[in-house]
Structures are given as C-alpha cells and as structure tokens.
Design an enzyme around this catalytic site. Structure first.
Site, PDB file in Angstrom:
ATOM      1  N   LYS A  57       0.828  -1.213   0.000  1.00  0.00           N
ATOM      2  CA  LYS A  57       0.000   0.000   0.000  1.00  0.00           C
ATOM      3  C   LYS A  57       0.870   1.274   0.000  1.00  0.00           C
ATOM      4  O   LYS A  57       2.066   1.220   0.307  1.00  0.00           O
ATOM      5  CB  LYS A  57      -0.938  -0.035   1.212  1.00  0.00           C
ATOM      6  N   TYR A  73     -12.659  -2.002  -3.524  1.00  0.00           N
ATOM      7  CA  TYR A  73     -13.137  -2.175  -2.140  1.00  0.00           C
ATOM      8  C   TYR A  73     -14.662  -2.144  -2.035  1.00  0.00           C
ATOM      9  O   TYR A  73     -15.201  -1.837  -0.981  1.00  0.00           O
ATOM     10  CB  TYR A  73     -12.532  -1.091  -1.246  1.00  0.00           C
ATOM     11  N   PHE A 116     -15.591   3.541   7.267  1.00  0.00           N
ATOM     12  CA  PHE A 116     -14.255   3.964   6.837  1.00  0.00           C
ATOM     13  C   PHE A 116     -14.058   3.894   5.324  1.00  0.00           C
ATOM     14  O   PHE A 116     -12.959   4.143   4.822  1.00  0.00           O
ATOM     15  CB  PHE A 116     -13.179   3.114   7.544  1.00  0.00           C
ATOM     16  N   ARG A 129      -1.917 -14.254   4.022  1.00  0.00           N
ATOM     17  CA  ARG A 129      -2.654 -13.660   5.147  1.00  0.00           C
ATOM     18  C   ARG A 129      -1.886 -13.852   6.458  1.00  0.00           C
ATOM     19  O   ARG A 129      -1.832 -12.956   7.296  1.00  0.00           O
ATOM     20  CB  ARG A 129      -4.053 -14.293   5.270  1.00  0.00           C
ATOM     21  N   THR A 188      -5.265  -7.142  10.803  1.00  0.00           N
ATOM     22  CA  THR A 188      -5.587  -5.871  10.134  1.00  0.00           C
ATOM     23  C   THR A 188      -5.072  -4.673  10.929  1.00  0.00           C
ATOM     24  O   THR A 188      -4.506  -3.741  10.365  1.00  0.00           O
ATOM     25  CB  THR A 188      -7.123  -5.746   9.974  1.00  0.00           C
ATOM     26  N   ARG A 243       2.740  -6.624   9.054  1.00  0.00           N
ATOM     27  CA  ARG A 243       2.082  -5.473   9.677  1.00  0.00           C
ATOM     28  C   ARG A 243       2.708  -5.123  11.023  1.00  0.00           C
ATOM     29  O   ARG A 243       2.811  -3.954  11.381  1.00  0.00           O
ATOM     30  CB  ARG A 243       0.578  -5.730   9.785  1.00  0.00           C
ATOM     31  N   ASN A 273      -1.933   0.254   6.892  1.00  0.00           N
ATOM     32  CA  ASN A 273      -1.437  -1.041   7.371  1.00  0.00           C
ATOM     33  C   ASN A 273      -0.600  -1.797   6.332  1.00  0.00           C
ATOM     34  O   ASN A 273      -0.460  -3.008   6.394  1.00  0.00           O
ATOM     35  CB  ASN A 273      -2.581  -1.886   7.950  1.00  0.00           C
ATOM     36  N   HIS A 312      -2.149  -5.474   1.548  1.00  0.00           N
ATOM     37  CA  HIS A 312      -3.453  -6.099   1.354  1.00  0.00           C
ATOM     38  C   HIS A 312      -3.194  -7.518   0.858  1.00  0.00           C
ATOM     39  O   HIS A 312      -2.244  -7.746   0.113  1.00  0.00           O
ATOM     40  CB  HIS A 312      -4.278  -5.351   0.303  1.00  0.00           C
ATOM     41  N   GLU A 370      -9.666 -10.004  -7.816  1.00  0.00           N
ATOM     42  CA  GLU A 370      -8.675  -8.931  -7.621  1.00  0.00           C
ATOM     43  C   GLU A 370      -7.527  -9.035  -8.627  1.00  0.00           C
ATOM     44  O   GLU A 370      -7.034  -8.018  -9.119  1.00  0.00           O
ATOM     45  CB  GLU A 370      -8.155  -9.001  -6.177  1.00  0.00           C
TER      46      GLU A 370
HETATM   47  P1  ATP Z   1      -7.057  -5.912   3.360  1.00  0.00           P
HETATM   48  O1  ATP Z   1      -8.415  -6.123   2.732  1.00  0.00           O
HETATM   49  O2  ATP Z   1      -6.491  -4.528   3.120  1.00  0.00           O
HETATM   50  O3  ATP Z   1      -6.116  -7.007   3.060  1.00  0.00           O
HETATM   51  P2  ATP Z   1      -8.018  -6.979   5.801  1.00  0.00           P
HETATM   52  O4  ATP Z   1      -8.627  -8.047   4.960  1.00  0.00           O
HETATM   53  O5  ATP Z   1      -7.125  -7.374   6.924  1.00  0.00           O
HETATM   54  O6  ATP Z   1      -7.214  -5.956   4.943  1.00  0.00           O
HETATM   55  P3  ATP Z   1     -10.618  -5.739   5.815  1.00  0.00           P
HETATM   56  O7  ATP Z   1     -11.598  -6.017   6.879  1.00  0.00           O
HETATM   57  O8  ATP Z   1     -10.806  -6.355   4.462  1.00  0.00           O
HETATM   58  O9  ATP Z   1      -9.155  -6.055   6.380  1.00  0.00           O
HETATM   59  O10 ATP Z   1     -10.541  -4.160   5.651  1.00  0.00           O
HETATM   60  C1  ATP Z   1      -9.977  -3.568   4.491  1.00  0.00           C
HETATM   61  C2  ATP Z   1      -9.122  -2.402   4.904  1.00  0.00           C
HETATM   62  O11 ATP Z   1      -9.961  -1.408   5.469  1.00  0.00           O
HETATM   63  C3  ATP Z   1      -8.104  -2.720   5.991  1.00  0.00           C
HETATM   64  O12 ATP Z   1      -6.869  -3.150   5.475  1.00  0.00           O
HETATM   65  C4  ATP Z   1      -7.942  -1.400   6.667  1.00  0.00           C
HETATM   66  O13 ATP Z   1      -6.980  -0.591   6.017  1.00  0.00           O
HETATM   67  C5  ATP Z   1      -9.296  -0.765   6.532  1.00  0.00           C
HETATM   68  N1  ATP Z   1     -10.053  -0.958   7.763  1.00  0.00           N
HETATM   69  C6  ATP Z   1     -10.622  -2.082   8.225  1.00  0.00           C
HETATM   70  N2  ATP Z   1     -11.245  -1.888   9.382  1.00  0.00           N
HETATM   71  C7  ATP Z   1     -11.061  -0.575   9.677  1.00  0.00           C
HETATM   72  C8  ATP Z   1     -11.461   0.258  10.758  1.00  0.00           C
HETATM   73  N3  ATP Z   1     -12.187  -0.213  11.779  1.00  0.00           N
HETATM   74  N4  ATP Z   1     -11.076   1.558  10.709  1.00  0.00           N
HETATM   75  C9  ATP Z   1     -10.360   2.039   9.685  1.00  0.00           C
HETATM   76  N5  ATP Z   1      -9.948   1.302   8.626  1.00  0.00           N
HETATM   77  C10 ATP Z   1     -10.291   0.013   8.633  1.00  0.00           C
HETATM   78 MG    MG Z   2      -9.798  -7.633   3.208  1.00  0.00          MG
END
Ligand code: ATP
Ligand code: MG
Length: 133
Positions: free
Chosen positions: A9, A49, A57, A85, A91, A102, A112, A115, A126
């Site tokens: 990212k 997304y 968010f 993962r 996350t 992370r 973070n 992805h 994707e």
């Molecule tokens: P990614 O999809 O980026 O791999 P992830 O699968 O661990 O991450 P998701 O639940 O898919 O997490 O959320 C997508 C992204 O949205 C996260 O990587 C994070 O940057 C953001 N995100 C998730 N939860 C929150 C939150 N509570 N507040 C702010 N940003 C969030």
């Molecule tokens: Mg995700």
C-alpha cells in the site's frame, strides 16, 4: 499451486519498503508471478473495495489507497492465499503477531502497509482487476 493478490500500500511504498516486503514473500516460498507499480484512481479504489462500501471507513479507505503509488503483485505458491494472510498479520498492527509484515512495518489500522486476498473468489476477482483489464 494457488495464486493470490498482494498490494504493497501507499504508506509502505512511500517509506521505501517494497524490497523488504517482497523479501518476506520470497523467503516464505511465495513466487512473484507478476508485479507492477501503479497509482490507481479513486474510481478504481471504490470498485476494488466495493464490499466495504457500507462501512464507515469506506471513503477514507478509498482516498488513501488512491493517494499515491502502490505495488500490485500476483503471488504463487502452495496455499498462497492463507500463507500471505498469515505473513501479513492482523488488520490492526497493534494486534499483529511478532514477525508479521504489519507488526514490522504498518503504522495504523488504515495505513497497514499490505493487502491480501481473503478467499479464492476474491483472489480471482482482484487479480483480474489489476492484471487482466
Ligand atoms: P485488506 O483487505 O487490506 O487485506 P483486511 O482483509 O485485513 O485488509 P478488511 O476487513 O478487508 O481487512 O478491511 C480492508 C481495509 O480497510 C483494511 O486493510 C484497513 O486498512 C481498513 N479498515 C478495516 N477496518 C477498519 C477500521 N475499523 N477503521 C479504519 N480502517 C479500517
Ligand atoms: Mg480484506
């Protein structure tokens, strides 16, 4: 052999962490099949997304991911989706285990650093979005 999409990212690209993160993948037997640096548009981020469109968010997430260049990678290897993962960690970096990407590099839950696709359906979708359109 399985494939998954990884994104390095904008926060990590900006801090010159591409090499360190790619090294983690390669040292864990994930092969780089495709890789490119790209600055995505806000519209692309919203599509990528879209499953999070109802989350509070969403707006910040999309503007952040389109705020600067990122690196998109197709990783290949045994159990690549879950392995990536696991290497990424939780996350929220404050909850990520020692040794995960992370934990080592991320700044906050939104910045973070990486992805990773979370299922074989999302991996196909994707990879298609980033590399086949
Ligand atoms: P990614 O999809 O980026 O791999 P992830 O699968 O661990 O991450 P998701 O639940 O898919 O997490 O959320 C997508 C992204 O949205 C996260 O990587 C994070 O940057 C953001 N995100 C998730 N939860 C929150 C939150 N509570 N507040 C702010 N940003 C969030
Ligand atoms: Mg995700």
């Amino acid at each position: 052999m399985e494939q998954t999409l990884s994104l390095i990212k904008p926060d990590a690209v900006e801090r010159n962490l591409i090499g360190k993160i790619v090294t983690v993948f390669e040292e864990n037997n994930l092969t780089i099949k495709e890789i490119k640096k790209i600055h995505v548009t806000l519209e692309f981020a919203q599509k990528f997304y879209e499953m999070h469109s109802e989350r509070p968010f969403f707006k910040d997430l999309c503007s952040y991911i389109s705020s600067g260049p990122l690196v998109a990678i197709v990783l290949e290897g045994d159990n690549a989706i879950q392995k990536n993962r696991d290497l990424m960690g939780a996350t929220n970096p404050s909850e990520a285990q020692e040794g995960t990407i992370r934990k080592m590099f991320a700044i906050s839950i939104d910045k973070n650093s990486v992805h990773g696709s979370d299922s074989s359906e999302s991996s196909k979708r994707e990879i298609d979005l980033f590399f086949k359109q």
